[in-house]
Design a protein around this motif. Structure first.
Motif, PDB file in Angstrom:
ATOM      1  N   THR A  24       0.855  -1.181   0.000  1.00 12.50           N
ATOM      2  CA  THR A  24       0.000   0.000   0.000  1.00 12.50           C
ATOM      3  C   THR A  24       0.896   1.237   0.000  1.00 12.50           C
ATOM      4  O   THR A  24       2.117   1.123   0.096  1.00 12.50           O
ATOM      5  CB  THR A  24      -0.896   0.016   1.251  1.00 12.50           C
ATOM      6  N   GLY A  25       0.287   2.383  -0.077  1.00 11.78           N
ATOM      7  CA  GLY A  25       1.049   3.621  -0.028  1.00 11.78           C
ATOM      8  C   GLY A  25       1.866   3.731   1.241  1.00 11.78           C
ATOM      9  O   GLY A  25       3.004   4.188   1.227  1.00 11.78           O
ATOM     10  N   LEU A  26       1.313   3.267   2.354  1.00 14.77           N
ATOM     11  CA  LEU A  26       2.028   3.310   3.630  1.00 14.77           C
ATOM     12  C   LEU A  26       3.288   2.449   3.591  1.00 14.77           C
ATOM     13  O   LEU A  26       4.328   2.843   4.098  1.00 14.77           O
ATOM     14  CB  LEU A  26       1.108   2.868   4.768  1.00 14.77           C
ATOM     15  N   HIS A  27       3.209   1.271   2.956  1.00 12.44           N
ATOM     16  CA  HIS A  27       4.386   0.410   2.820  1.00 12.44           C
ATOM     17  C   HIS A  27       5.489   1.122   2.042  1.00 12.44           C
ATOM     18  O   HIS A  27       6.662   1.053   2.410  1.00 12.44           O
ATOM     19  CB  HIS A  27       4.026  -0.899   2.104  1.00 12.44           C
ATOM     20  N   TYR A  28       5.111   1.782   0.957  1.00 13.23           N
ATOM     21  CA  TYR A  28       6.113   2.488   0.160  1.00 13.23           C
ATOM     22  C   TYR A  28       6.720   3.652   0.934  1.00 13.23           C
ATOM     23  O   TYR A  28       7.916   3.910   0.832  1.00 13.23           O
ATOM     24  CB  TYR A  28       5.510   2.986  -1.155  1.00 13.23           C
ATOM     25  N   LEU A  29       5.905   4.348   1.702  1.00 11.29           N
ATOM     26  CA  LEU A  29       6.445   5.449   2.509  1.00 11.29           C
ATOM     27  C   LEU A  29       7.415   4.935   3.563  1.00 11.29           C
ATOM     28  O   LEU A  29       8.432   5.560   3.846  1.00 11.29           O
ATOM     29  CB  LEU A  29       5.309   6.238   3.160  1.00 11.29           C
ATOM     30  N   GLN A  30       7.113   3.776   4.145  1.00  9.36           N
ATOM     31  CA  GLN A  30       8.030   3.176   5.110  1.00  9.36           C
ATOM     32  C   GLN A  30       9.329   2.749   4.439  1.00  9.36           C
ATOM     33  O   GLN A  30      10.413   2.892   5.012  1.00  9.36           O
ATOM     34  CB  GLN A  30       7.358   1.987   5.805  1.00  9.36           C
ATOM     35  N   MET A  31       9.237   2.222   3.217  1.00  5.00           N
ATOM     36  CA  MET A  31      10.437   1.843   2.478  1.00  5.00           C
ATOM     37  C   MET A  31      11.272   3.091   2.164  1.00  5.00           C
ATOM     38  O   MET A  31      12.495   3.072   2.287  1.00  5.00           O
ATOM     39  CB  MET A  31      10.073   1.126   1.179  1.00  5.00           C
TER      40      MET A  31
END
Length: 131
Positions: A24-31
Motif C-alpha cells: 500500500t502507499g504506507l508500505h512504500y512510505l516506510q520503504m
C-alpha cells in the motif's frame, strides 16, 4: 536505448517483485523512510498506492544539497543518489501524463546502488509505455 542513452538492454531483468504487488502507499512510505530517511509529512502526496508527488522529493533533495561536501559520509551520499534516481525515474525514465509523480515500484532496485548497472534499464524503459 543503449546507443542513445548508454542504458544497457542486456542484463538482469527489472521485475516487479511479487511481494510488492500487495504494498500500500504506507508500505512504500516506510520503504522510503528506511532507504533515505525521508517520509513526506502528508500522506496526501501519494497518488494511488505506488506514486508520490515530485515536489516533496525535490524539496528534500534541495535541503540535503547543502549538507553534501567532500567529507560527507557514504550513507548521506547514497541517500542523495537514491533521491536523484527517484527524480530521474519520475521525470525522465518512467514518466506519466501528469509529469508530477514518481513511481515507487522501483524503490527495491535502489536498495543496492552497486547492482544498478547490472540491470537491463534500457529494456525496462522501452517496455514501460506498453505495459
Amino acid at each position: 536505448m543503449e546507443v542513445l542513452f548508454g542504458l544497457p538492454v542486456d542484463g538482469l531483468r527489472i521485475a516487479y517483485m511479487h511481494a510488492l504487488r500487495e504494498y500500500t502507499g504506507l508500505h512504500y512510505l516506510q520503504m522510503l523512510q528506511r532507504l533515505i530517511g525521508f517520509q513526506p509529512a502528508e500522506e496526501t502526496v501519494l497518488s494511488v498506492a505506488s506514486r508520490l508527488q515530485l515536489m516533496p522529493v525535490r524539496q528534500h533533495l534541495e535541503a540535503m544539497d547543502a549538507d553534501i561536501t567532500d567529507d560527507s559520509p557514504d550513507l548521506l551520499i547514497d541517500r542523495y543518489m537514491i533521491l536523484l534516481m527517484l527524480l530521474m525515474f519520475g521525470g525522465v525514465s518512467f514518466p506519466n501524463t501528469s509529469k508530477n509523480l514518481v513511481i515507487l515500484r522501483f524503490l527495491h532496485h535502489l536498495e543496492r546502488l552497486d547492482d544498478l548497472p547490472g540491470y537491463s534499464w534500457g529494456a525496462a524503459i522501452l517496455g514501460y509505455p506498453y505495459r
